[in-house]
Design a protein around this motif. Structure first.
Motif, PDB file in Angstrom:
ATOM      1  N   UNK A  66      -0.329   5.780  -5.990  1.00 30.13           N
ATOM      2  CA  UNK A  66      -0.188   6.898  -5.551  1.00 30.13           C
ATOM      3  C   UNK A  66      -1.441   7.420  -4.529  1.00 30.13           C
ATOM      4  N   UNK A  67      -2.369   7.186  -4.910  1.00 28.99           N
ATOM      5  CA  UNK A  67      -3.640   7.325  -4.171  1.00 28.99           C
ATOM      6  C   UNK A  67      -3.772   6.526  -2.874  1.00 28.99           C
ATOM      7  N   UNK A  68      -3.385   5.400  -3.214  1.00 31.65           N
ATOM      8  CA  UNK A  68      -3.632   4.363  -2.012  1.00 31.65           C
ATOM      9  C   UNK A  68      -2.710   4.685  -0.856  1.00 31.65           C
ATOM     10  N   UNK A  69      -1.510   5.250  -1.380  1.00 36.06           N
ATOM     11  CA  UNK A  69      -0.429   5.274  -0.157  1.00 36.06           C
ATOM     12  C   UNK A  69      -0.796   6.307   0.654  1.00 36.06           C
ATOM     13  N   UNK A  70      -1.664   7.384   0.366  1.00 35.14           N
ATOM     14  CA  UNK A  70      -1.975   8.520   0.969  1.00 35.14           C
ATOM     15  C   UNK A  70      -2.628   8.162   2.202  1.00 35.14           C
ATOM     16  N   UNK A  71      -3.448   7.124   2.052  1.00 38.78           N
ATOM     17  CA  UNK A  71      -4.465   6.486   3.223  1.00 38.78           C
ATOM     18  C   UNK A  71      -3.457   6.252   4.601  1.00 38.78           C
ATOM     19  N   UNK A 101      -4.807   0.044   5.956  1.00 37.59           N
ATOM     20  CA  UNK A 101      -4.252  -1.012   4.744  1.00 37.59           C
ATOM     21  C   UNK A 101      -5.709  -1.628   4.111  1.00 37.59           C
ATOM     22  N   UNK A 102      -6.731  -1.740   4.654  1.00 36.90           N
ATOM     23  CA  UNK A 102      -7.950  -2.099   3.955  1.00 36.90           C
ATOM     24  C   UNK A 102      -8.488  -1.180   2.921  1.00 36.90           C
ATOM     25  N   UNK A 103      -8.287   0.134   3.207  1.00 39.22           N
ATOM     26  CA  UNK A 103      -8.711   1.256   2.562  1.00 39.22           C
ATOM     27  C   UNK A 103      -7.583   1.308   1.351  1.00 39.22           C
ATOM     28  N   UNK A 163      -8.017  -5.859  -0.935  1.00 44.30           N
ATOM     29  CA  UNK A 163      -8.170  -5.117   0.428  1.00 44.30           C
ATOM     30  C   UNK A 163      -7.519  -6.286   1.498  1.00 44.30           C
ATOM     31  N   UNK A 164      -8.237  -7.281   1.457  1.00 47.09           N
ATOM     32  CA  UNK A 164      -7.846  -8.287   2.390  1.00 47.09           C
ATOM     33  C   UNK A 164      -6.331  -8.515   2.293  1.00 47.09           C
ATOM     34  N   UNK A 165      -5.541  -8.627   1.200  1.00 42.86           N
ATOM     35  CA  UNK A 165      -4.095  -8.717   1.101  1.00 42.86           C
ATOM     36  C   UNK A 165      -3.292  -7.484   1.737  1.00 42.86           C
ATOM     37  N   UNK A 166      -3.715  -6.235   1.390  1.00 42.41           N
ATOM     38  CA  UNK A 166      -3.251  -5.095   1.998  1.00 42.41           C
ATOM     39  C   UNK A 166      -3.351  -5.093   3.607  1.00 42.41           C
ATOM     40  N   UNK A 167      -4.401  -5.390   4.068  1.00 40.59           N
ATOM     41  CA  UNK A 167      -4.681  -5.457   5.567  1.00 40.59           C
ATOM     42  C   UNK A 167      -3.787  -6.455   6.126  1.00 40.59           C
TER      43      UNK A 167
END
Length: 97
Positions: free
Chosen positions: A22-27, A45-47, A77-81
């Protein structure tokens, strides 16, 4: 692993990772609403990955005491980026008319 321990791990994982998601989708949502600049979205994406990785580490810290938080968070973080870059590269970002 006993059933009680497995249930506790699952419950902890579910709570922390759900909150982290929930928190990470806000960024990226906020960054995407403000700009369509590709590098900014990749940094978002990194954040996003760092927040999710931290939530996952928090959930796993008692189950896997040797887990190295910096490594786990960094790889997440790398995978999300990478996922953000792949999404941008395939033209899946929102286009305004």
């Amino acid at each position: 692993m006993s059933t009680k321990l497995a249930t506790g791990v699952w419950a902890t994982w579910f709570i922390w990772v759900t909150a982290g998601e929930f928190a990470d989708f806000l960024v990226p949502a906020v960054v995407g609403a403000l700009t369509s600049f590709g590098p900014a979205l990749v940094l978002a994406g990194v954040a996003e990955g760092a927040v999710l990785g931290a939530a996952q580490c928090f959930a796993l810290r008692r189950t896997i005491p040797r887990l190295i938080a910096q490594d786990w968070i960094g790889v997440t973080a790398l995978a999300a980026a990478f996922a953000q870059e792949a999404r941008i590269g395939t033209g899946l970002r929102c286009q305004t008319p």
